[in-house]
Design an enzyme around this catalytic site. Structure first.
Site, PDB file in Angstrom:
ATOM      1  N   GLY A 116     101.210  87.639  -0.343  1.00 27.99           N
ATOM      2  CA  GLY A 116     101.972  88.797   0.118  1.00 27.99           C
ATOM      3  C   GLY A 116     102.586  88.483   1.459  1.00 27.99           C
TER       4      GLY A 116
ATOM      5  N   THR B 285     109.518  96.359  -7.052  1.00 27.77           N
ATOM      6  CA  THR B 285     110.244  97.612  -7.252  1.00 27.77           C
ATOM      7  C   THR B 285     111.293  97.407  -8.338  1.00 27.77           C
ATOM      8  OG1 THR B 285     109.924  98.243  -4.952  1.00 27.77           O
ATOM      9  CG2 THR B 285     111.692  99.346  -6.144  1.00 27.77           C
TER      10      THR B 285
ATOM     11  N   ARG C   5     107.704 131.765   8.893  1.00 26.78           N
ATOM     12  CA  ARG C   5     106.290 132.127   8.906  1.00 26.78           C
ATOM     13  C   ARG C   5     105.960 132.937  10.162  1.00 26.78           C
ATOM     14  NH1 ARG C   5     101.615 133.075   6.071  1.00 26.78           N
ATOM     15  NH2 ARG C   5      99.780 132.133   7.068  1.00 26.78           N
TER      16      ARG C   5
ATOM     17  N   GLU D  96     108.206  95.115   2.407  1.00 24.51           N
ATOM     18  CA  GLU D  96     109.132  94.194   3.085  1.00 24.51           C
ATOM     19  C   GLU D  96     108.584  93.705   4.425  1.00 24.51           C
ATOM     20  OE1 GLU D  96     113.301  95.040   2.786  1.00 24.51           O
ATOM     21  OE2 GLU D  96     113.035  96.048   0.860  1.00 24.51           O
TER      22      GLU D  96
END
Length: 390
Positions: A139, A166, A275, A370
């Site tokens: 890797g 990917t 909210r 990457e």
């Protein structure tokens, strides 16, 4: 609750053409991408039709030569397109970035004949690419890859397994780094492998905590035969090509990270305005206002950093150090901003009724892909202090 349209970021764009381009991207993002994002990510559906639309719209080859179907856009503009797409859905923004990465080798190191034959279909013909460098046992130490290509007459026979790919299993072409020589980086060569090549297959997609609509899978090459005409660059040049591609690809990841962070901030701002607690909107409380201010500052700083690196690239100047800095800062910022967005929404932020929990899960992978952010720190330090002593 459906995803909100991303905020209309006030962008400084160099030309009227670039401004029209961003308007087109925003229109596509808000009509075709954002409304489907939550449902499709939850179901793990890959939006191939969106990539087909982007290709037909000229958005899959923006930074490449118009003579071969690209858009002739500077990286400064291309990255802002990625940011807009990622703000609508990270699967799409990251997918465009990966396709651009996969096209890099041929676009920059292919022969004139190779580019004329393949690039028009890759950049504007509806094809989708994948980039194959990582392997199960390599890797961060990418130069230790074991996939091997052996010369057989006018062909190469490629055998090995690539990991964390990917678009694995859905790509139409794979840019594959394989070993053609001895150990180390100088023995690696790049090849353009068709997605339908005999002997090429993909494993079942990985089961991930986020980015479920983007297939990530191992790709197996079992004696895949490709002609020498699909070798990209010289023998032994593949690792240098791969690293150069990653310098540009890291800017794509940085832009996607800022798009994701912007979407999280937009959601937090809208919620804080609506909210009410103790009789007033929670956006009135100083503790929360300071948190929003910090989130916005991290986003603006990241946007400035990736654009500064892009302008260096566009000017033909060295940018590897700045690309690593941009990838490091922007992805860390995305992780922090999305986590803070969940905090602002409180219990609701932890539910799938709002998109911020998905944004937080998606942000994590950007610190890994990457080149992990630990690798980015190594790259930056080498530029500052030179190589490590042994």
């Amino acid at each position: 609750m459906p995803d909100r349209a991303p905020q209309q970021v006030d962008r400084l764009l160099p030309t009227d053409e670039a401004r029209d381009l961003i308007s087109l991207v925003r229109d596509i993002a808000q009509r075709e991408i954002a409304p489907r994002a939550a449902e499709e990510e939850d179901a793990g559906r890959f939006p191939r039709d969106v990539f087909t639309l982007l290709s037909r719209s000229g958005l899959l080859g923006l930074p490449y030569d118009a003579d071969y179907g690209g858009g002739d856009q500077p990286y400064e503009v291309y990255l802002q397109v990625l940011e807009e797409l990622a703000a609508a859905r990270l699967t799409v923004g990251l997918g465009v970035s990966v396709h651009t990465l996969a096209s890099y080798a041929l676009a920059t190191h292919g022969t004139k004949e190779q580019r004329a034959e393949h690039l028009p279909a890759m950049l504007g013909g509806g094809l989708l690419g994948a980039y194959c460098l990582s392997e199960p046992a390599s890797g961060s130490d990418a130069a230790a890859l074991r996939t091997r290509a052996v010369r057989d007459g006018d062909d190469w026979v490629i055998t090995g397994t690539k990991a964390w790919i990917t678009h694995g299993g859905v790509a139409d072409f794979y840019t594959v780094m394989a070993r053609t020589g001895g150990e180390g980086p100088r023995g690696i060569t790049a090849f353009l492998v068709p997605g339908g090549a005999e002997g090429l297959s993909a494993a079942a997609p990985e089961r991930k905590m986020g980015m479920k609509g983007s297939p990530t899978a191992q790709v197996h090459l079992d004696g895949v035969r490709v002609p020498d005409a699909r070798r990209v660059g010289e023998e032994g040049q593949g690792f240098a090509i791969a690293l150069a591609a990653l310098d540009s690809g890291r800017l794509g990841i940085a832009a996607c990270a800022i798009g994701l962070a912007q979407a999280a901030l937009d959601e937090a701002l809208a919620y804080a305005a609506e909210r009410r607690q103790f009789g007033r909107p929670i956006a009135d409380f100083q503790g929360l206002r300071f948190l929003l201010a910090d989130m916005a500052t991290q986003i603006e700083a990241g946007r400035a950093l990736y654009l500064a690196a892009a302008r260096l690239r566009d000017a033909g100047r060295p940018f590897a150090r700045q690309a690593a800095m941009a990838k490091l800062h922007c992805t860390d910022a995305a992780m922090k901003v999305t986590t803070d967005a969940v905090q602002i929404l409180g219990g609701y932020g932890y539910t799938a009724d709002f998109p911020v929990e998905r944004y937080m899960r998606e942000a994590k992978v950007l610190q890994i892909v990457e080149g992990t952010n630990q690798i980015q720190r190594m790259v930056i330090a080498r530029h500052l202090a030179g190589p490590e002593t042994r």
